[in-house]
Write an enzyme that holds these catalytic residues in place. Structure first.
Site, PDB file in Angstrom:
ATOM      1  CG  HIS A 257     -54.336 -79.132  15.661  1.00  0.00           C
ATOM      2  ND1 HIS A 257     -54.594 -77.980  16.360  1.00  0.00           N
ATOM      3  CD2 HIS A 257     -54.937 -78.995  14.452  1.00  0.00           C
ATOM      4  CE1 HIS A 257     -55.333 -77.193  15.612  1.00  0.00           C
ATOM      5  NE2 HIS A 257     -55.558 -77.779  14.455  1.00  0.00           N
ATOM      6  CG  ASP A 308     -55.511 -81.597   6.683  1.00  0.00           C
ATOM      7  OD1 ASP A 308     -56.492 -81.331   5.980  1.00  0.00           O
ATOM      8  OD2 ASP A 308     -54.728 -80.743   7.111  1.00  0.00           O
TER       9      ASP A 308
HETATM   10  N1  ACO Z   1     -45.282 -86.321  12.810  1.00  0.00           N
HETATM   11  C1  ACO Z   1     -44.231 -86.572  13.629  1.00  0.00           C
HETATM   12  N2  ACO Z   1     -43.899 -85.779  14.663  1.00  0.00           N
HETATM   13  C2  ACO Z   1     -44.646 -84.688  14.878  1.00  0.00           C
HETATM   14  C3  ACO Z   1     -45.762 -84.377  14.073  1.00  0.00           C
HETATM   15  C4  ACO Z   1     -46.069 -85.243  13.021  1.00  0.00           C
HETATM   16  N3  ACO Z   1     -47.102 -84.990  12.219  1.00  0.00           N
HETATM   17  N4  ACO Z   1     -46.348 -83.255  14.529  1.00  0.00           N
HETATM   18  C5  ACO Z   1     -45.628 -82.861  15.586  1.00  0.00           C
HETATM   19  N5  ACO Z   1     -44.599 -83.735  15.793  1.00  0.00           N
HETATM   20  C6  ACO Z   1     -43.601 -83.650  16.840  1.00  0.00           C
HETATM   21  C7  ACO Z   1     -42.498 -82.687  16.398  1.00  0.00           C
HETATM   22  O1  ACO Z   1     -41.454 -83.344  15.713  1.00  0.00           O
HETATM   23  C8  ACO Z   1     -42.045 -82.134  17.723  1.00  0.00           C
HETATM   24  O2  ACO Z   1     -41.256 -83.084  18.378  1.00  0.00           O
HETATM   25  P1  ACO Z   1     -39.931 -82.630  19.176  1.00  0.00           P
HETATM   26  O3  ACO Z   1     -40.438 -81.723  20.258  1.00  0.00           O
HETATM   27  O4  ACO Z   1     -39.353 -83.908  19.644  1.00  0.00           O
HETATM   28  O5  ACO Z   1     -39.093 -81.905  18.172  1.00  0.00           O
HETATM   29  C9  ACO Z   1     -43.354 -82.044  18.520  1.00  0.00           C
HETATM   30  O6  ACO Z   1     -44.196 -83.049  17.994  1.00  0.00           O
HETATM   31  C10 ACO Z   1     -44.008 -80.682  18.410  1.00  0.00           C
HETATM   32  O7  ACO Z   1     -44.226 -80.414  17.018  1.00  0.00           O
HETATM   33  P2  ACO Z   1     -44.203 -78.984  16.358  1.00  0.00           P
HETATM   34  O8  ACO Z   1     -43.917 -79.148  14.899  1.00  0.00           O
HETATM   35  O9  ACO Z   1     -43.346 -78.040  17.140  1.00  0.00           O
HETATM   36  O10 ACO Z   1     -45.709 -78.575  16.573  1.00  0.00           O
HETATM   37  P3  ACO Z   1     -46.406 -77.329  15.935  1.00  0.00           P
HETATM   38  O11 ACO Z   1     -47.492 -76.961  16.865  1.00  0.00           O
HETATM   39  O12 ACO Z   1     -45.436 -76.279  15.562  1.00  0.00           O
HETATM   40  O13 ACO Z   1     -46.969 -77.913  14.560  1.00  0.00           O
HETATM   41  C11 ACO Z   1     -48.297 -79.007  13.028  1.00  0.00           C
HETATM   42  C12 ACO Z   1     -48.272 -78.317  14.384  1.00  0.00           C
HETATM   43  C13 ACO Z   1     -47.718 -78.068  11.951  1.00  0.00           C
HETATM   44  C14 ACO Z   1     -49.742 -79.315  12.672  1.00  0.00           C
HETATM   45  C15 ACO Z   1     -47.474 -80.301  13.105  1.00  0.00           C
HETATM   46  O14 ACO Z   1     -48.070 -81.192  14.018  1.00  0.00           O
HETATM   47  C16 ACO Z   1     -47.312 -80.957  11.740  1.00  0.00           C
HETATM   48  O15 ACO Z   1     -46.404 -80.587  10.997  1.00  0.00           O
HETATM   49  N6  ACO Z   1     -48.195 -81.933  11.394  1.00  0.00           N
HETATM   50  C17 ACO Z   1     -48.148 -82.541  10.079  1.00  0.00           C
HETATM   51  C18 ACO Z   1     -48.799 -81.655   9.053  1.00  0.00           C
HETATM   52  C19 ACO Z   1     -50.293 -81.608   9.212  1.00  0.00           C
HETATM   53  O16 ACO Z   1     -50.954 -82.614   9.369  1.00  0.00           O
HETATM   54  N7  ACO Z   1     -50.834 -80.390   9.100  1.00  0.00           N
HETATM   55  C20 ACO Z   1     -52.280 -80.171   9.198  1.00  0.00           C
HETATM   56  C21 ACO Z   1     -52.616 -79.545  10.492  1.00  0.00           C
HETATM   57  S1  ACO Z   1     -54.351 -79.329  10.685  1.00  0.00           S
HETATM   58  C22 ACO Z   1     -54.715 -78.076   9.658  1.00  0.00           C
HETATM   59  O17 ACO Z   1     -53.962 -77.206   9.383  1.00  0.00           O
HETATM   60  C23 ACO Z   1     -55.980 -78.095   9.049  1.00  0.00           C
END
Ligand code: ACO
Length: 371
Positions: A257, A308
């Site tokens: 998140h 989610d």
């Molecule tokens: N699975 C694996 N690795 C992850 C995940 C995940 N779900 N989420 C974050 N990471 C990792 C990233 O790869 C990144 O690692 P790195 O620094 O080694 O490259 C680090 O954690 C930071 O992740 P970002 O994608 O930069 O985080 P951001 O804040 O931009 O994204 C998000 C947040 C979009 C929710 C992300 O965690 C994600 O894509 N999750 C999966 C989709 C999801 O569940 N979305 C629902 C969110 S809740 C909502 O909207 C209601």
């Protein structure tokens, strides 16, 4: 320096919702989400979000009456639903039907707060009808007229399945609606506020928000979660499945998140509901798989489940079709979108940020024949 994705940028003042990502707290208008999930109803939460305080009995009765009596869709909108391609995604249908509804709203292009509140009430009432009707139409089932004596959760399940739902199903959905109702400046709410700030209408702002929620990085994630659980299908296989995915650097849907750096407080309630529904159905596969996945993802990546993750198994065990998961999120979030759009309109200034230009400069135009 520009922060990618506007991370941690404060873009508005708001008295609607507070997310404390470090403490894992979510507050609607001063009330903790745990308190509301345990004691309130979705209708009460709508009132709270829109009007800033919990309603008295008569205030709640009035809002409930307004919501319940506005559920029917104009006939041309129902006719249009019948004409959409049967393979249309429910989120596409919701986005398109909401856009069409604006042409039938008796308040027309009146953007005043009272007219916009009435529009919000109609939208809140009609969202569940659109979603339920679309599922009936694409599957050739008869459409049920909405029942005014049922709550939003109960009436939605009634219109979807054609029979009055039991108490456990209604209560589970009601709590899920409370949990998803608002979340500060999440992507879809921000999109809605940006649109509203141009002084466009409530419908256009809500259409922008629906389109934004649809994406798999936002509300679309719950559908991806259940697809993954179905693919794994066996708690014994969950650990190896997740390890392989993580080794391949794939994203685990339903985890991570932007704001929460600890447990998402909404996941706590959905986890309990997932366990209870599994016990009730005597099929704890979905809950057990989810727990297994949660453990591995936390151990390996330090990531927590978000809203989610457990909503996926909850909706699945309520017998809701997978591609309606995100529309149900939209039904709930309509309440928060409206609260934010009304707040934006009540103290508006155009939202227009800047970009840090990184492109070329001082180029000279060359005729196409010499490029
Ligand atoms: N699975 C694996 N690795 C992850 C995940 C995940 N779900 N989420 C974050 N990471 C990792 C990233 O790869 C990144 O690692 P790195 O620094 O080694 O490259 C680090 O954690 C930071 O992740 P970002 O994608 O930069 O985080 P951001 O804040 O931009 O994204 C998000 C947040 C979009 C929710 C992300 O965690 C994600 O894509 N999750 C999966 C989709 C999801 O569940 N979305 C629902 C969110 S809740 C909502 O909207 C209601």
């Amino acid at each position: 320096m520009v922060k990618a994705g506007l991370e941690d940028i404060v873009a508005a003042e708001s008295s609607i919702c507070d997310v404390d990502g470090t403490a894992g707290r979510l507050i609607y208008r001063g009330y903790d989400i745990h308190d509301l999930a345990e004691n309130s109803t979705f209708e009460e939460v709508i009132y709270l979000l829109w009007f800033g305080q919990l309603p008295t009995k008569s205030e709640l009765d009035k809002l409930t009456k307004d919501l319940n009596s506005n559920r029917a869709l104009p006939k041309p909108v129902i006719d249009a639903l019948h004409n959409y391609p049967k393979k249309a995604l429910p989120m596409e249908v919701l986005r398109t039907a909401v856009s069409m509804l604006s042409m039938y709203d008796p308040d027309g292009d009146d953007n005043s707060i009272p007219a916009s509140t009435r529009k919000a009430t109609r939208l809140m009432a009609q969202f569940p009808t659109i979603v339920a009707y679309w599922d009936c139409i694409r599957n050739g089932r008869d459409l049920k007229a909405p029942k005014e004596d049922l709550t939003i959760a109960a009436n939605f399940l009634y219109m979807l399945k054609g029979e009055t739902p039991d108490e456990v199903s209604t209560k589970s959905l009601d709590i899920a609606l409370i949990l998803h109702a608002d979340h500060e400046l999440n992507a879809s709410t921000f999109a809605g506020r940006v649109a509203a700030a141009t002084l466009t209408d409530m419908y256009s702002a809500v259409v922008a928000a629906i389109g934004t929620l649809k994406g798999p990085l936002h509300g679309g994630a719950n559908q991806e979660v259940i697809k993954m659980l179905i693919e794994i299908n066996d708690p014994e296989k969950a650990k190896a499945y997740v390890e392989k995915k993580l080794a391949e650097h794939q994203k685990m849907m339903g985890f991570g998140h932007r704001v929460y750096k600890t447990e998402d407080p909404r996941a706590h309630h959905l986890r309990i509901m997932s366990e209870e529904l599994g016990k009730r159905l005597k099929d704890e596969r979905w809950y057990k798989m989810s727990r297994e996945i949660e453990e591995v993802v936390f151990k390996q990546k330090g990531l927590y489940a978000n809203v989610d993750f457990y909503s996926a198994s909850v909706y699945y065990m309520l017998g809701i079709p997978i591609d309606l998961f995100t529309p149900i999120f939209a039904i709930s979030r309509m309440s928060g979108w409206a609260a934010h759009i009304l707040e934006q309109l009540s103290n508006n200034r155009l939202i227009r940020p800047r970009a840090d230009y990184t492109g070329a400069r001082n180029l000279k135009y060359a005729a196409i024949t010499s490029r």
